[in-house]
Motif scaffolding. Structure first.
Motif, PDB file in Angstrom:
ATOM      1  N   THR A 186       0.800  -1.254  -0.034  1.00  0.00           N
ATOM      2  CA  THR A 186      -0.142   0.000  -0.055  1.00  0.00           C
ATOM      3  C   THR A 186       1.201   1.371  -0.337  1.00  0.00           C
ATOM      4  O   THR A 186       1.977   1.017   0.414  1.00  0.00           O
ATOM      5  CB  THR A 186      -0.876  -0.079   1.435  1.00  0.00           C
ATOM      6  N   THR A 187       0.760   1.986  -0.037  1.00  0.00           N
ATOM      7  CA  THR A 187       1.279   3.654  -0.381  1.00  0.00           C
ATOM      8  C   THR A 187       1.071   4.124   1.086  1.00  0.00           C
ATOM      9  O   THR A 187       1.157   5.182   1.077  1.00  0.00           O
ATOM     10  CB  THR A 187       0.872   4.728  -1.463  1.00  0.00           C
ATOM     11  N   VAL A 188      -0.258   4.182   1.528  1.00  0.00           N
ATOM     12  CA  VAL A 188      -0.775   4.642   2.582  1.00  0.00           C
ATOM     13  C   VAL A 188       0.299   3.413   4.258  1.00  0.00           C
ATOM     14  O   VAL A 188       0.267   2.805   4.526  1.00  0.00           O
ATOM     15  CB  VAL A 188      -2.423   3.636   3.343  1.00  0.00           C
ATOM     16  N   PRO A 189       1.194   4.466   4.632  1.00  0.00           N
ATOM     17  CA  PRO A 189       1.572   4.620   5.619  1.00  0.00           C
ATOM     18  C   PRO A 189       0.151   3.674   7.168  1.00  0.00           C
ATOM     19  O   PRO A 189      -1.093   3.723   7.236  1.00  0.00           O
ATOM     20  CB  PRO A 189       1.888   5.470   6.534  1.00  0.00           C
ATOM     21  N   THR A 190       1.431   2.070   7.426  1.00  0.00           N
ATOM     22  CA  THR A 190       0.572   1.111   7.899  1.00  0.00           C
ATOM     23  C   THR A 190       1.281   0.972   8.910  1.00  0.00           C
ATOM     24  O   THR A 190       2.579  -0.025   8.629  1.00  0.00           O
ATOM     25  CB  THR A 190       0.424   0.268   7.258  1.00  0.00           C
ATOM     26  N   GLN A 191       0.698   0.584   9.978  1.00  0.00           N
ATOM     27  CA  GLN A 191       1.206   0.146  11.444  1.00  0.00           C
ATOM     28  C   GLN A 191       1.352  -1.076  11.177  1.00  0.00           C
ATOM     29  O   GLN A 191       0.627  -2.246  10.857  1.00  0.00           O
ATOM     30  CB  GLN A 191       0.621   0.391  12.699  1.00  0.00           C
ATOM     31  N   GLY A 192       2.781  -1.296  11.674  1.00  0.00           N
ATOM     32  CA  GLY A 192       4.121  -2.854  11.718  1.00  0.00           C
ATOM     33  C   GLY A 192       3.897  -3.483  10.142  1.00  0.00           C
ATOM     34  O   GLY A 192       4.524  -4.157  10.205  1.00  0.00           O
ATOM     35  N   TRP A 193       3.721  -2.293   9.043  1.00  0.00           N
ATOM     36  CA  TRP A 193       3.892  -2.729   7.495  1.00  0.00           C
ATOM     37  C   TRP A 193       5.433  -2.122   7.366  1.00  0.00           C
ATOM     38  O   TRP A 193       5.631  -1.271   8.355  1.00  0.00           O
ATOM     39  CB  TRP A 193       3.174  -2.066   6.519  1.00  0.00           C
ATOM     40  N   ILE A 194       5.722  -2.749   6.171  1.00  0.00           N
ATOM     41  CA  ILE A 194       7.737  -2.522   6.641  1.00  0.00           C
ATOM     42  C   ILE A 194       7.762  -1.271   5.192  1.00  0.00           C
ATOM     43  O   ILE A 194       7.081  -1.211   4.062  1.00  0.00           O
ATOM     44  CB  ILE A 194       8.503  -3.815   6.107  1.00  0.00           C
TER      45      ILE A 194
END
Length: 174
Positions: A57-65
Motif C-alpha cells: 500500500t502507499t498509505v503508512p500502515t502500522q507494522g508494515w515495512i
C-alpha cells in the motif's frame, strides 16, 4: 467423438500457448511494474531473501515495512509484514526476454504456492501486490481478481544475466 493423436508439434505449440497465456495474464505485475524500487537496510527487507510476494500500500500502515520507490511516481510503499509467497513456493524459474528485449524472470509455483497465490490474491483484491527480489521491490500491481495460475513473469531486473542468476538460485532451492 474421436480424439486427435497428440503429436510432438501439437504438444510444443500447446505448451508455448499455455506459457504465453499464463505469462500474459500475470504480466499485469510486469505491465504495472514500478521498476527500480528498492529496499534498504532500514526497511527490514533482507537482500538475502531471493523472492517474496507481499501485500502493498502507499498509505503508512502500522507494522508494515517501508520501502522507497525510486521510479515515477516515486515515493514510499509499505509492504505487509508477512510474505504471501516466498522462494520455497517456486518450483522452477527461468530467464527470458520480452518482445522489447527486457529481462523477464518466469516463476512456476508448486501446487502449494499456487494455492497460496490464489488465497492471497482473493484477500488483496482491489489492493496491491508487490514482488520483492533480493530485498528490492521490482514490481507493484493492483490485484484485479483471483490469480489461479501457477506461472508469473517479473520484470524490473537490471540485466538478462541478473535474471539468469536469480533463476538458477531459485531453481537450486528445489
Amino acid at each position: 467423438m474421436s480424439r486427435l493423436p497428440a503429436s510432438p508439434r501439437f504438444s510444443a505449440r500447446r505448451r508455448t500457448l499455455l506459457l504465453g497465456a499464463a505469462a500474459g495474464a500475470v504480466l499485469v505485475l510486469a505491465g504495472c511494474a514500478t521498476s527500480g524500487a528498492s529496499g534498504s537496510a532500514d526497511t527490514g527487507l533482507s537482500s538475502s531473501t531471493l523472492f517474496e510476494l507481499r501485500g502493498a500500500t502507499t498509505v503508512p500502515t502500522q507494522g508494515w515495512i517501508k520501502a522507497r520507490l525510486s521510479e515515477p511516481p516515486g515515493g514510499d510503499i509499505y509492504l505487509a509484514p508477512r510474505a504471501a509467497l516466498d522462494a520455497g513456493d517456486v518450483q522452477r524459474a527461468s530467464a527470458q526476454k520480452d518482445a522489447a528485449g527486457r529481462a523477464v524472470l518466469v516463476l512456476q509455483f508448486s501446487p502449494t504456492g499456487t494455492a497460496r497465490l490464489a488465497a492471497a490474491s482473493r484477500e488483496l483484491m482491489g489492493r496491491q501486490l508487490a514482488a520483492v527480489l533480493e530485498g528490492r521491490v521490482t514490481n507493484v500491481a493492483s490485484v484485479q481478481g483471483p490469480m489461479t495460475i501457477n506461472t508469473m513473469a517479473l520484470t524490473g531486473l537490471s540485466s538478462f544475466e541478473d535474471a539468469v542468476r536469480l533463476a538458477n538460485l531459485l531453481s537450486k532451492g528445489n
